[in-house]
Design an enzyme around this catalytic site. Sequence first.
Site, PDB file in Angstrom:
ATOM      1  N   SER A  79     -39.084 -61.701   7.536  1.00  0.00           N
ATOM      2  CA  SER A  79     -37.804 -61.072   7.212  1.00  0.00           C
ATOM      3  C   SER A  79     -36.612 -62.010   7.397  1.00  0.00           C
ATOM      4  O   SER A  79     -35.477 -61.599   7.197  1.00  0.00           O
ATOM      5  CB  SER A  79     -37.618 -59.822   8.073  1.00  0.00           C
ATOM      6  OG  SER A  79     -37.768 -60.147   9.439  1.00  0.00           O
ATOM      7  N   THR A 198     -33.363 -58.647  10.118  1.00  0.00           N
ATOM      8  CA  THR A 198     -32.382 -59.668  10.462  1.00  0.00           C
ATOM      9  C   THR A 198     -32.448 -60.160  11.895  1.00  0.00           C
ATOM     10  O   THR A 198     -32.649 -59.358  12.806  1.00  0.00           O
ATOM     11  CB  THR A 198     -30.988 -59.049  10.262  1.00  0.00           C
ATOM     12  OG1 THR A 198     -30.929 -58.564   8.934  1.00  0.00           O
ATOM     13  CG2 THR A 198     -29.892 -60.035  10.521  1.00  0.00           C
ATOM     14  N   THR A 216     -31.007 -63.551   7.384  1.00  0.00           N
ATOM     15  CA  THR A 216     -32.053 -62.636   6.924  1.00  0.00           C
ATOM     16  C   THR A 216     -32.505 -62.963   5.503  1.00  0.00           C
ATOM     17  O   THR A 216     -31.756 -63.583   4.744  1.00  0.00           O
ATOM     18  CB  THR A 216     -31.519 -61.183   6.944  1.00  0.00           C
ATOM     19  OG1 THR A 216     -32.564 -60.271   6.679  1.00  0.00           O
ATOM     20  CG2 THR A 216     -30.420 -60.958   5.929  1.00  0.00           C
ATOM     21  N   ARG A 226     -29.214 -58.690  -4.972  1.00  0.00           N
ATOM     22  CA  ARG A 226     -28.688 -57.754  -3.961  1.00  0.00           C
ATOM     23  C   ARG A 226     -28.234 -58.527  -2.703  1.00  0.00           C
ATOM     24  O   ARG A 226     -28.928 -59.413  -2.225  1.00  0.00           O
ATOM     25  CB  ARG A 226     -29.770 -56.733  -3.598  1.00  0.00           C
ATOM     26  CG  ARG A 226     -29.343 -55.731  -2.508  1.00  0.00           C
ATOM     27  CD  ARG A 226     -29.819 -56.143  -1.128  1.00  0.00           C
ATOM     28  NE  ARG A 226     -29.582 -55.116  -0.124  1.00  0.00           N
ATOM     29  CZ  ARG A 226     -29.743 -55.304   1.187  1.00  0.00           C
ATOM     30  NH1 ARG A 226     -30.143 -56.475   1.632  1.00  0.00           N
ATOM     31  NH2 ARG A 226     -29.509 -54.337   2.029  1.00  0.00           N
ATOM     32  N   THR A 249     -28.438 -54.842  12.287  1.00  0.00           N
ATOM     33  CA  THR A 249     -29.702 -54.965  11.576  1.00  0.00           C
ATOM     34  C   THR A 249     -30.031 -53.596  10.985  1.00  0.00           C
ATOM     35  O   THR A 249     -29.482 -52.590  11.405  1.00  0.00           O
ATOM     36  CB  THR A 249     -30.820 -55.472  12.518  1.00  0.00           C
ATOM     37  OG1 THR A 249     -32.022 -55.633  11.759  1.00  0.00           O
ATOM     38  CG2 THR A 249     -31.072 -54.529  13.680  1.00  0.00           C
ATOM     39  N   GLY A 250     -30.916 -53.588  10.002  1.00  0.00           N
ATOM     40  CA  GLY A 250     -31.255 -52.319   9.357  1.00  0.00           C
ATOM     41  C   GLY A 250     -30.718 -52.277   7.940  1.00  0.00           C
ATOM     42  O   GLY A 250     -30.396 -53.323   7.365  1.00  0.00           O
TER      43      GLY A 250
END
Length: 338
Positions: A79, A198, A216, A226, A249-250
């Site tokens: 990731s 991330t 990330t 994106r 993060t997320g």
Amino acid sequence: MYNRRKFIQTTALSAAVVTLNKACITKNAITNKPIVISTWDFGVAANAEAWKILSTKGKALDAVENGVKVAEADVNNQSVGYGGLPDRDGIVTLDASIMDHLGNCGAVLALEQIKHPISVARLVMEKTPHIMLAGDGALQFAIEQGFKTENILTENSKKEWEKWLKTAKYEPVSNIENKLYDKAAPEKLPGNQYNHDTIGMLALDSQGNLAGACTTSGMAYKLHGRIGDSPIIGAGLYVDSEVGGATATGVGEEVVRNVGSFLVVELMRQGYSPEEACKEAIKRIVKKKMSSTKDLQVGFLALNKNGEYGAYAIQQGFTFAVCDSRKQDLIVKGKSHY
Ligand code: ASP
């Protein structure tokens, strides 16, 4: 009718509260420096690298850059950086940002073929009059600065993308990490790898200066082009030397919508502790999204000027790593809304 007297009273009271809160932030002498914290379990190895710099009186900015490079170079980390999962077209695009104690910042967006986007982001900050470079322009700049282009899609990540292609709709799954994360048995997945993305890192050095870095490969199988929150200053990362720093993060879209990291820092400015500030920012996201947060993960991590830290996430499973003079490999389970 609005009562002018009441207005003056309220204003005076708010001013007093703000003054009081500011005093809370500045009153305590800095007690815990140097310190470095970063998102997820993979933060432990990254912190260890940052600590080499911090523990020898080095700068927070150098610490965060070198720290997150460990995650970027880690082939097993799908990731971040090299080995990251690609977008729906099979291309790995990387987002990264960095910020120092003076408010200087730099970022790269959707950068391809470069293993260490964080170092390119730092050079955007230091060598250009700009803050963000994207796509081809970011790549051109990186090459001009002497970075080597390489294939950053590993065989492993390519295979997973090919597997995904067999069933995938031609649209990204916006909360892929939670969907793939087996909540019942997280240990089945090596290092819980799918649940987290991330690496966001915040450091306070022995001079009392703060810096942050965030890097990330973004949401797996995203639409080509994106951009997430991580390279957006104020969303994925924010540092204000008067107060502290925050990173996220997320699902980046929700972080951007709420200017998450800036919000966390501003809440700390008002007197919130790092954990309370992260919790309040999460509450706002949850409130806006209502019931649709069931499968949504966002986590915030914060460090204040005194070296106090905290975190909060929507879902369980968010962890962060802490390294200071007392403990070098601490993993903390972040508290969560659900
Ligand atoms: N925030 C990252 C993004 O949206 C991904 C993550 O941290 O899970 O690109």
